[in-house]
Design a protein around this motif. Structure first.
Motif, short mmCIF file in Angstrom:
data_model
loop_
_atom_site.label_atom_id
_atom_site.label_comp_id
_atom_site.label_asym_id
_atom_site.label_seq_id
_atom_site.Cartn_x
_atom_site.Cartn_y
_atom_site.Cartn_z
N PHE A 38 -7.98 -16.54 -15.17
CA PHE A 38 -8.94 -15.57 -13.86
C PHE A 38 -8.80 -14.22 -14.06
CE2 PHE A 38 -6.31 -18.80 -11.42
CZ PHE A 38 -6.69 -18.35 -9.99
N LEU B 96 -13.30 -17.97 -4.20
CA LEU B 96 -12.57 -18.85 -5.66
C LEU B 96 -12.35 -20.22 -5.55
CD1 LEU B 96 -9.66 -16.42 -7.37
CD2 LEU B 96 -12.09 -16.49 -8.11
N ARG B 97 -13.62 -20.54 -5.49
CA ARG B 97 -13.32 -22.66 -6.04
C ARG B 97 -13.19 -23.05 -7.42
NH1 ARG B 97 -18.67 -24.75 -3.87
NH2 ARG B 97 -18.13 -26.68 -4.58
N SER B 98 -12.53 -24.59 -7.39
CA SER B 98 -13.03 -25.30 -8.63
C SER B 98 -12.29 -24.62 -9.65
CB SER B 98 -15.13 -25.17 -8.74
OG SER B 98 -15.66 -25.86 -7.38
N LEU B 99 -11.36 -24.46 -9.41
CA LEU B 99 -10.09 -23.82 -10.74
C LEU B 99 -9.83 -25.58 -11.41
CD1 LEU B 99 -8.47 -22.63 -12.56
CD2 LEU B 99 -6.61 -22.39 -10.68
N LEU C 73 -8.92 -17.01 -2.12
CA LEU C 73 -8.92 -18.32 -2.87
C LEU C 73 -7.58 -19.15 -1.17
CD1 LEU C 73 -5.71 -18.33 -3.81
CD2 LEU C 73 -6.70 -17.05 -5.47
N SER D 213 1.83 -21.41 -7.34
CA SER D 213 0.80 -21.32 -7.80
C SER D 213 0.71 -20.04 -6.58
CB SER D 213 -0.21 -21.69 -6.65
OG SER D 213 -1.13 -23.23 -7.29
N ILE E 272 -12.89 -14.38 -14.25
CA ILE E 272 -13.49 -14.38 -13.16
C ILE E 272 -13.64 -13.43 -11.99
CG2 ILE E 272 -12.09 -16.06 -11.57
CD1 ILE E 272 -15.64 -17.08 -11.96
N CYS F 17 -12.47 -24.32 -16.35
CA CYS F 17 -13.36 -23.94 -15.24
C CYS F 17 -12.55 -22.98 -13.73
CB CYS F 17 -15.10 -24.59 -15.22
SG CYS F 17 -14.19 -26.02 -14.16
N ILE F 18 -13.83 -22.14 -13.26
CA ILE F 18 -13.48 -21.42 -11.85
C ILE F 18 -14.54 -20.43 -12.04
CG2 ILE F 18 -12.68 -19.64 -13.41
CD1 ILE F 18 -10.44 -19.26 -10.87
N PHE G 83 -19.57 -19.46 -12.24
CA PHE G 83 -18.86 -19.94 -13.07
C PHE G 83 -18.19 -19.51 -14.73
CE2 PHE G 83 -19.32 -22.78 -10.01
CZ PHE G 83 -17.78 -23.43 -9.45
N THR H 163 -4.74 -22.03 -1.61
CA THR H 163 -4.05 -22.89 -2.37
C THR H 163 -2.59 -23.95 -1.41
OG1 THR H 163 -2.65 -23.36 -4.35
CG2 THR H 163 -2.50 -21.23 -2.89
#
Length: 147
Positions: free
Chosen positions: A80, A62-65, A97, A104, A83, A50-51, A37, A99
């Motif tokens: 971005f 990719l998660r938890s943006l 990812l 986005s 990460i 956070c990402i 992270f 979305t």
């Protein structure tokens, strides 16, 4: 305002999970992913974004943006880029990812992500619960960027 990026450490676990859960995002699996992270902090060490990336061999999801409304698009771009650098450092060659927001898709396309069909997702990633749940969202779009 001054913001700082850092790779999350075990000592950041509680702050990170609290931040994402307050935004209504699941923190499931964070214990084993903490060093995957990137956190953006304010000058007062408050988490403002956070990402993370969930690794699966040479692939990553990719998660938890989660981004505070205080941040500008340039901050998100920096997040971005960070990460992506972390993922490369850890041997991840293909970042995926999901979305469901058209805005986005446009932003991510400018960053080099390409939209793909669900049938193009590697089988290894399909075992990740977070991905399965994300694919069930209405208008879910999958994007990938390869290094």
């Amino acid at each position: 305002m001054f913001y700082q990026l850092k790779i999350a450490e075990e000592k950041d676990f509680n702050r990170l999970t609290s931040f994402v859960e307050k935004a209504g995002v699941s923190s499931e699996g964070f214990e084993s992913l903490i060093d995957y992270f990137v956190i953006m902090e304010s000058g007062e060490h408050e988490v403002v974004a956070c990402i993370g990336v969930e690794p699966m061999e040479e692939y990553g999801l990719l998660r938890s943006l989660v981004v505070s409304d205080k941040l500008k698009q340039a901050h998100i771009l920096t997040l971005f880029q960070s990460i992506q650098a972390l993922a490369e450092q850890k041997g991840i060659k293909h970042l995926f990812l999901v979305t469901n927001k058209d805005a986005s898709v446009q932003f991510l396309s400018l960053m080099g992500f390409d939209e793909i069909e669900q049938t193009s997702i590697p089988n290894q990633l399909l075992s990740i619960d977070h991905l399965k749940g994300s694919l069930e969202q209405a208008n879910a779009k999958i994007m990938v960027k390869s290094s």
